[in-house]
Design a protein around this motif. Structure first.
Motif, mmCIF file in Angstrom:
data_model
loop_
_atom_site.group_PDB
_atom_site.id
_atom_site.type_symbol
_atom_site.label_atom_id
_atom_site.label_comp_id
_atom_site.label_asym_id
_atom_site.label_seq_id
_atom_site.Cartn_x
_atom_site.Cartn_y
_atom_site.Cartn_z
ATOM 1 N N ALA A 70 0.757 -1.282 -0.162
ATOM 2 C CA ALA A 70 0.012 0.009 -0.006
ATOM 3 C C ALA A 70 0.795 1.346 -0.025
ATOM 4 O O ALA A 70 1.805 1.166 0.735
ATOM 5 N N ILE A 71 0.531 2.233 -0.915
ATOM 6 C CA ILE A 71 1.177 3.318 -0.908
ATOM 7 C C ILE A 71 0.236 4.373 -1.309
ATOM 8 O O ILE A 71 -0.587 4.366 -1.999
ATOM 9 N N PRO A 72 0.542 5.621 -0.946
ATOM 10 C CA PRO A 72 -0.189 6.675 -0.951
ATOM 11 C C PRO A 72 -0.997 7.184 -2.394
ATOM 12 O O PRO A 72 -2.084 7.201 -2.338
ATOM 13 N N PRO A 73 -0.141 7.056 -3.393
ATOM 14 C CA PRO A 73 -0.836 7.560 -4.614
ATOM 15 C C PRO A 73 -1.946 6.440 -4.977
ATOM 16 O O PRO A 73 -2.711 6.854 -5.970
ATOM 17 N N MET A 74 -2.077 5.550 -4.471
ATOM 18 C CA MET A 74 -3.383 4.385 -4.713
ATOM 19 C C MET A 74 -4.649 5.107 -4.372
ATOM 20 O O MET A 74 -5.606 5.124 -4.980
#
Length: 119
Positions: A70-74
């Protein structure tokens, strides 16, 4: 499906939603909660008793995805979650047999999993 299992899945989905919506500015809790609900609905859709895919294993898979992928741009994109969840659950609870030529890659994954478990 126990109430405790549902609560744990909801918490895992909330943490995942918070991770994917993280920004250097305030993020509305309502937005995170809505995404968490959407993720939980997707996750519950993967329950498959004949394969042994229940809420506890799905919750563990969600936590794994949160910690590893999970990474913020998603942000609000749930497509990646659906695809990744299906893949990791298929590795944990295979649905089909594997051709001989593909078993070498399974050994590669097993080696990587072994290294991850050591660390």
């Amino acid at each position: 499906m126990s109430a405790n299992d549902s609560v744990e899945l909801a918490q895992a989905c909330f943490e995942l939603a918070r991770a994917t919506k993280w920004a250097r500015k305030p993020v509305d809790t309502e937005s995170i909660s809505k995404l968490a609900t959407d993720l939980a609905d997707i996750a519950k859709g993967e329950i498959c008793e004949p394969l042994g895919i229940d809420l506890p294993i799905i919750t563990r898979a969600v936590r794994y995805l949160n910690n590893v992928h999970a990474i913020p741009p998603m942000d609000d994109d749930t497509g990646w979650f659906y695809d990744m969840l299906r893949v990791v659950l298929d590795i944990a609870r295979p649905n089909t047999s594997v051709a001989a030529e593909d078993k070498e890659f399974l050994r590669d994954m097993l080696e990587g999993i072994g290294k991850s478990l050591q660390g």
